[in-house]
Motif scaffolding. Structure first.
Motif, short mmCIF file in Angstrom:
data_model
loop_
_atom_site.label_atom_id
_atom_site.label_comp_id
_atom_site.label_asym_id
_atom_site.label_seq_id
_atom_site.Cartn_x
_atom_site.Cartn_y
_atom_site.Cartn_z
N ARG A 213 0.83 -0.99 0.00
CA ARG A 213 -0.10 0.23 0.06
C ARG A 213 0.78 1.16 0.12
NH1 ARG A 213 -3.44 -4.24 0.67
NH2 ARG A 213 -5.19 -3.89 1.94
N ASN B 127 4.69 -4.05 9.64
CA ASN B 127 3.36 -3.63 9.38
C ASN B 127 2.47 -4.98 9.73
OD1 ASN B 127 0.84 -2.69 8.17
ND2 ASN B 127 1.62 -3.09 6.10
N PRO B 128 2.25 -4.88 10.89
CA PRO B 128 1.44 -6.39 11.32
C PRO B 128 -0.06 -6.35 11.18
CG PRO B 128 1.44 -5.11 13.14
CD PRO B 128 2.15 -4.07 12.04
N1 GLN Z 1 -3.78 -0.81 5.41
C1 GLN Z 1 -4.34 -2.22 5.08
C2 GLN Z 1 -5.82 -2.13 4.73
O1 GLN Z 1 -6.41 -1.10 4.84
C3 GLN Z 1 -4.12 -3.08 6.30
C4 GLN Z 1 -2.73 -3.54 6.61
C5 GLN Z 1 -2.41 -4.29 7.81
O2 GLN Z 1 -3.59 -4.95 8.34
N2 GLN Z 1 -1.39 -4.40 8.20
O3 GLN Z 1 -6.44 -3.01 4.14
#
Ligand code: GLN
Length: 296
Positions: free
Chosen positions: A108, A201-202
């Motif tokens: 992302r 980034n868990p």
């Molecule tokens: N940012 C991601 C989303 O909105 C989630 C990433 C995460 O859980 N580490 O789908």
């Protein structure tokens, strides 16, 4: 009427522009015109090696039946909200190309901000830093750090063997070295090594937020990388901080991507563990997204 039209295109007509019009007719209500144009560009570049400018200059370009097949297959998948990145099998992150499959989260743009912050913070340090990326997935964070910090020794940890295979492939394709560790951070792995930087980034999306997540994400991306229970949404951060207390050097840096709705709670968790210089930062959409802290 409409079916006849589709049939005509499939049986007689192989003008690329016509196929593009069909994409718009079938997908614009779902994604919007601009995004559909972008999808089509990606698909013709990938399957036909055709640039959108070439198509714009010569709208009558035709292709064979065999060539059009993957475009129609992609159209069906896009109608079911299957992510374009999984269809073509790659995406770009931090100016690098990454292979992605449904075993890994699609990188992302928010996460690019996390990488940029780390690169900017540590690039002047001229000794080889040991960096650990916890829950590496596609390896997008670990590989981009290795690429932009050539002296760093980068470790990539994940529980998923499938993900680690993709991360290793991405390291190879981007010509960097990653040290792969297959462990579950929840089990507080015993790693006899101290790190200068720990990044993660868990999974952080709560079950109660499922309804706010788009179908293309919810139905296709790996839940193991996305979701946490409503009862203990910070579980990964707790384990990451416990691990950091043991394995992050004094003065070492920790960076995590966080749930935008849990900025204050996550910050409090860092405070309760006595981390120093805790920074809570927003992303380009003005959502709380990054925490940086220093190991006491
Ligand atoms: N940012 C991601 C989303 O909105 C989630 C990433 C995460 O859980 N580490 O789908």
């Amino acid at each position: 009427m409409f079916c006849l039209d589709v049939e005509k295109i499939i049986t007689l007509c192989m003008v690329v522009k016509e196929i593009k019009n069909l994409f718009h007719r079938e997908l614009d209500t779902l994604y919007g015109r601009e995004e559909v144009s972008h999808f089509f560009q990606l698909l013709i570049a990938h399957y036909l090696n055709l640039d959108r400018m070439v198509l714009a200059l010569d709208p009558n370009i035709t292709i064979t039946k065999q060539e059009e097949q993957p475009l129609f297959e992609a159209l069906q998948l896009l109608k079911q909200e299957y992510p374009i990145q999984y269809i073509i099998g790659y995406t770009h992150f931090y100016d690098l190309k990454f292979k992605v499959t449904p075993s890994v989260l699609i990188p992302r743009p928010e996460t690019e901000e996390l990488v940029r912050k780390i690169v900017e913070d540590v690039k002047e340090i001229n000794r080889p830093l040991r960096i650990l990326d916890i829950g590496t997935g596609s390896g997008c964070i670990a590989v981009s750090l290795a690429k932009n910090l050539p002296d760093a020794i980068v470790f990539a940890l994940d529980i998923s063997e499938e993900a680690l295979k993709i991360a290793a492939e991405n390291a190879l394709n981007n010509e960097v070295r990653l040290n792969i560790i297959q462990e579950s951070i929840l089990e507080l792995p015993d790693i006899a090594m101290m790190f200068d930087v720990i990044v993660s980034n868990p999974p952080y999306v709560r079950e109660l937020e499922k309804d706010t997540i788009k179908n293309n994400v919810k139905l296709n991306e790996p839940h193991i990388a996305l979701f946490v229970s409503d009862e203990d949404p910070l579980i990964f951060y707790k384990r990451i901080l416990d691990f950091s207390e043991k394995n992050l050097k004094k003065g070492g840096l920790i960076y995590v991507e966080i749930n935008q709705y849990l900025g204050k709670e996550t910050r409090q968790l860092f405070e309760s563990k006595f981390f120093l210089e805790i920074e809570l930062q927003k992303d380009f959409l003005e959502n709380y997204r990054i925490i940086k802290a220093v190991q006491p």
